[in-house]
Scaffold this motif. Sequence first.
Motif, short mmCIF file in Angstrom:
data_model
loop_
_atom_site.label_atom_id
_atom_site.label_comp_id
_atom_site.label_asym_id
_atom_site.label_seq_id
_atom_site.Cartn_x
_atom_site.Cartn_y
_atom_site.Cartn_z
N ARG A 1 0.90 -1.30 -0.16
CA ARG A 1 0.10 -0.02 0.03
C ARG A 1 0.92 1.35 0.01
O ARG A 1 1.80 1.34 0.77
N PRO A 2 0.53 2.42 -0.71
CA PRO A 2 1.30 3.41 -0.88
C PRO A 2 1.58 4.09 0.46
O PRO A 2 2.68 4.80 0.86
N GLU A 3 0.58 4.01 1.61
CA GLU A 3 0.93 4.46 2.82
C GLU A 3 1.98 3.75 3.69
O GLU A 3 2.81 4.22 4.51
N ASP A 4 2.06 2.45 3.44
CA ASP A 4 3.19 1.57 3.87
C ASP A 4 4.55 1.99 3.40
O ASP A 4 5.51 1.95 4.20
N ALA A 5 4.38 2.01 2.07
CA ALA A 5 5.70 2.68 1.45
C ALA A 5 6.10 3.96 1.81
O ALA A 5 7.20 3.95 2.08
N SER A 6 5.39 4.72 2.06
CA SER A 6 5.54 6.19 2.42
C SER A 6 6.23 6.00 3.83
O SER A 6 7.17 6.86 4.25
N ARG A 7 5.61 5.10 4.61
CA ARG A 7 6.13 5.18 6.13
C ARG A 7 7.54 4.45 6.10
O ARG A 7 8.57 4.99 6.96
N PHE A 8 7.67 3.47 5.17
CA PHE A 8 9.03 2.78 5.30
C PHE A 8 10.02 3.87 4.65
O PHE A 8 11.08 3.61 5.05
N ALA A 9 10.07 4.60 3.83
CA ALA A 9 11.01 5.48 3.13
C ALA A 9 11.67 6.31 4.04
O ALA A 9 12.56 6.62 3.77
N LEU A 10 10.93 6.64 5.27
CA LEU A 10 11.69 7.34 6.14
C LEU A 10 12.63 6.55 7.14
O LEU A 10 13.61 7.16 7.75
N LEU A 11 12.48 5.13 7.06
CA LEU A 11 13.02 4.43 8.09
C LEU A 11 14.65 4.33 8.07
O LEU A 11 15.45 3.97 8.91
N PRO A 12 15.16 4.41 6.64
CA PRO A 12 16.56 4.31 6.42
C PRO A 12 17.64 5.29 6.89
O PRO A 12 18.76 5.23 7.33
N LEU A 13 16.89 6.26 7.33
CA LEU A 13 17.48 7.55 8.04
C LEU A 13 17.84 7.23 9.52
O LEU A 13 18.88 7.57 9.95
N ARG A 14 17.15 6.19 10.15
CA ARG A 14 17.07 5.99 11.67
C ARG A 14 17.48 4.48 12.03
O ARG A 14 17.75 4.34 13.01
N LEU A 15 17.04 3.58 11.05
CA LEU A 15 17.13 2.39 11.43
C LEU A 15 18.52 1.69 10.81
O LEU A 15 18.53 2.07 9.54
N GLU A 16 19.13 0.93 11.32
CA GLU A 16 20.25 0.06 10.86
C GLU A 16 19.41 -1.12 9.85
O GLU A 16 18.30 -1.37 9.88
N ALA A 17 20.54 -1.64 8.98
CA ALA A 17 19.92 -2.64 8.03
C ALA A 17 19.23 -3.79 8.52
O ALA A 17 18.22 -4.37 7.94
N ALA A 18 19.80 -4.25 9.75
CA ALA A 18 19.18 -5.23 10.43
C ALA A 18 17.91 -5.15 10.67
O ALA A 18 16.78 -6.02 10.44
N GLU B 1 16.26 18.64 4.06
CA GLU B 1 15.78 17.92 5.31
C GLU B 1 16.75 16.90 5.85
O GLU B 1 16.41 16.29 6.72
N CYS B 2 17.84 16.66 5.08
CA CYS B 2 18.91 15.67 5.63
C CYS B 2 19.91 15.94 4.55
O CYS B 2 20.02 16.81 3.81
N ASP B 3 21.16 15.47 5.23
CA ASP B 3 22.29 15.93 4.81
C ASP B 3 23.05 14.72 4.00
O ASP B 3 22.68 13.61 3.96
N PHE B 4 24.37 14.89 3.54
CA PHE B 4 24.98 14.14 2.95
C PHE B 4 25.37 12.65 3.38
O PHE B 4 25.09 11.55 2.85
N LEU B 5 25.73 12.58 4.70
CA LEU B 5 25.89 11.45 5.38
C LEU B 5 24.74 10.71 5.60
O LEU B 5 24.53 9.53 5.50
N ASP B 6 23.44 11.49 5.78
CA ASP B 6 22.24 10.81 5.94
C ASP B 6 21.94 9.88 4.71
O ASP B 6 21.39 8.92 4.75
N VAL B 7 21.88 10.78 3.52
CA VAL B 7 21.69 10.09 2.16
C VAL B 7 22.51 8.74 1.93
O VAL B 7 22.26 7.68 1.73
N THR B 8 23.80 9.02 2.17
CA THR B 8 24.85 8.04 1.98
C THR B 8 24.51 6.60 2.81
O THR B 8 24.46 5.70 2.18
#
Length: 296
Positions: free
Chosen positions: A73-90, A129-136
């Motif tokens: 669902r689009p709302e689930d994809a939108s929620r997930f999209a923000l997670l790589p900025l604060r959660l580790e891969a595991a 809304e985020c910096d170079f390190l965040d994106v990388t």
Amino acid sequence: MFGAGSAMLREVIAAPLERVRRRSAAPAPGQDDSVNTIIESEIIPRLLMAHGGGSGGAGNGARPRLRRGRGIRPEDASRFALLPLRLEAACLIEEVDAFIAEGASVETICIDLLAPAARMLGEMWDRDECDFLDVTMGLWRLQEVMREIAARSPAELGGLCIPRSALFSPMPGDQHNFGTLMIEEVFARGGWRSEALVRPERRELLDRLARQPYDLVGLTLARDCPSAALANLIKAMRAASANPHIMVLVGGRMINENPGLVIEVGADGTGVDALAALEVANALVEKAAVRDLNLG
């Protein structure tokens, strides 16, 4: 959980982004190295290619058959999209596993979850809304997630008995090639011998078609263009093609919003996304095979 190549992967993702950062202060004339261009043309394709181990496949056609599975669902994809900025891969993998447990296929995870998340990171950087390190770091985590779920995803071998060949290209003059690279990879994993042109000139596209008898050519349109210009190009491609029976697919927002254009411009079909386009192409191949059999 993750292999020794993680540091190398981080460098591979960081390198093109660092190029953007170095050049952003004084871009060269005609240079198109925006964050979103880099993410779409260089980084997202790596996410999409990770499961198949590379694209452009010739060989014996023994590639995984793509599965659409349960949609996201689009709302689930939108929620997930923000997670790589604060959660580790595991932790991201635990999130992805929840979608897989509900029936989402690896292909659906790639196209409907990981790729949109990568795009979102680029858009957030553009908005400061985020910096170079965040994106990388966010992109590196997404790559690690893709590697992990691909490594433990069972392959369903199949596809066409005799691999068909396809050439994909953006509309000449279009600077956005993400759609082209994605559909090329989807077809390669679906059993086709596929190739992609990146930012071609019209002459380059026609010359390639004249040199090799592709079974299919696909045009991706990232932006609107006059239907007359598209019809003219399709007519020229058919005239130049070494295969007089070449099939032509077209796709993009302009086509999705007005499917009647497919017939108007002289194409054979379209698909709302890469997986749908693969299904249409396979159906066209089967139809052509029946026609040839009846003529024989």
